[in-house]
Design an enzyme around this catalytic site. Structure first.
Site, PDB file in Angstrom:
ATOM      1  N   CYS A  64      21.480  53.352  13.638  1.00 17.21           N
ATOM      2  CA  CYS A  64      21.862  52.160  12.631  1.00 17.21           C
ATOM      3  C   CYS A  64      22.632  51.307  13.266  1.00 17.21           C
ATOM      4  O   CYS A  64      22.565  50.109  12.771  1.00 17.21           O
ATOM      5  CB  CYS A  64      22.439  52.809  11.379  1.00 17.21           C
ATOM      6  SG  CYS A  64      21.527  54.061  10.541  1.00 17.21           S
TER       7      CYS A  64
HETATM    8  C1  BEZ Z   1      20.809  57.336  13.183  1.00 13.62           C
HETATM    9  O1  BEZ Z   1      21.054  56.277  12.708  1.00 13.62           O
HETATM   10  O2  BEZ Z   1      21.159  57.416  14.501  1.00 13.62           O
HETATM   11  C2  BEZ Z   1      20.253  58.566  12.789  1.00 13.62           C
HETATM   12  C3  BEZ Z   1      20.486  58.734  11.225  1.00 13.62           C
HETATM   13  C4  BEZ Z   1      19.965  59.787  10.840  1.00 13.62           C
HETATM   14  C5  BEZ Z   1      19.315  60.557  11.488  1.00 13.62           C
HETATM   15  C6  BEZ Z   1      18.874  60.425  12.852  1.00 13.62           C
HETATM   16  C7  BEZ Z   1      19.393  59.376  13.516  1.00 13.62           C
END
Ligand code: BEZ
Length: 211
Positions: free
Chosen positions: A45
């Site tokens: 994100c």
């Molecule tokens: C991420 O944004 O890195 C992420 C969020 C939830 C699960 C796996 C990755």
């Protein structure tokens, strides 16, 4: 609620990193890209938000406003914003909705319980200047989205709204386009006086219309 292409994007009121907004009022006459993030302080994100911030001039050229959503509190968004600026080289320059009570996430069906009953999936909604939903995408948490593709779809939608054409596989700005099947050859002669390449009666290729 299942949201489908052509539906009016549901309106909502929410706290964001840029203050409280009403979605429709905030959109005004712009197009919008509303996209969700599973949670704050997550690596994928962080990269998506940084990249989207870098694309701001490209969104502006197309009269599009971006708005993110995460089911966390506003205080956490402010802390995370600092990390985004420091690690991605660009500060957040669009609002991030603080949807801790999941009101907007539920309204847009961004929580898919068989994937996670706590966090949102990576949803994207492209909304046009009439507040109609023009594209939906759903990615899993582990896969970052391709925001260049989001821009490419906006280019296609805005072009095909203006001209009676459709865009072929992997089309990008400037590539040839296809005359829509609903236009017969007689009408096509008026709309495309320079002519077209007819590979099949249903597959008529023309240069991308300009202007
Ligand atoms: C991420 O944004 O890195 C992420 C969020 C939830 C699960 C796996 C990755």
């Amino acid at each position: 609620m299942t949201l489908r292409l052509g539906d009016i994007a549901p309106d909502f009121e929410a706290d964001t990193t840029e203050g409280r907004i009403r979605f429709h009022e905030w959109l005004g006459n712009s197009w919008g890209v509303l996209f969700s993030h599973p949670r704050n302080y997550t690596p994928v994100c962080t990269t998506e938000l940084g990249y989207t911030a870098k694309l701001k001039p490209e969104f502006e050229k197309r009269n599009v406003k971006a708005i993110g959503l995460s089911v966390d509190k506003l205080e956490d968004h402010h802390g995370w914003s600092k990390d985004i600026a420091e690690t991605q080289g660009t500060s957040l320059n669009f609002p991030l909705i603080a949807d801790a009570d999941k009101t907007v996430a539920n309204l847009y069906d961004m929580i898919h319980p068989n994937a996670s009953d706590t966090f949102t999936v990576r949803s994207v909604f492209i909304v046009d200047h009439n507040k109609k939903i023009r594209l939906t995408l759903t990615y899993p948490a582990s896969t970052g989205r391709n925001f260049d593709e989001v821009l490419r779809v906006i280019d296609s939608l805005q072009l095909t709204d203006k001209y009676k054409v459709a865009t072929p596989v992997n089309w990008k700005q400037g590539d040839d386009v296809i005359i829509v099947p609903a236009v017969n050859n007689e009408d096509a002669k008026k709309l495309f006086p320079q002519g077209w390449k007819e590979l099949r009666p249903y597959l008529r290729v023309v240069p991308q219309p300009k202007g």
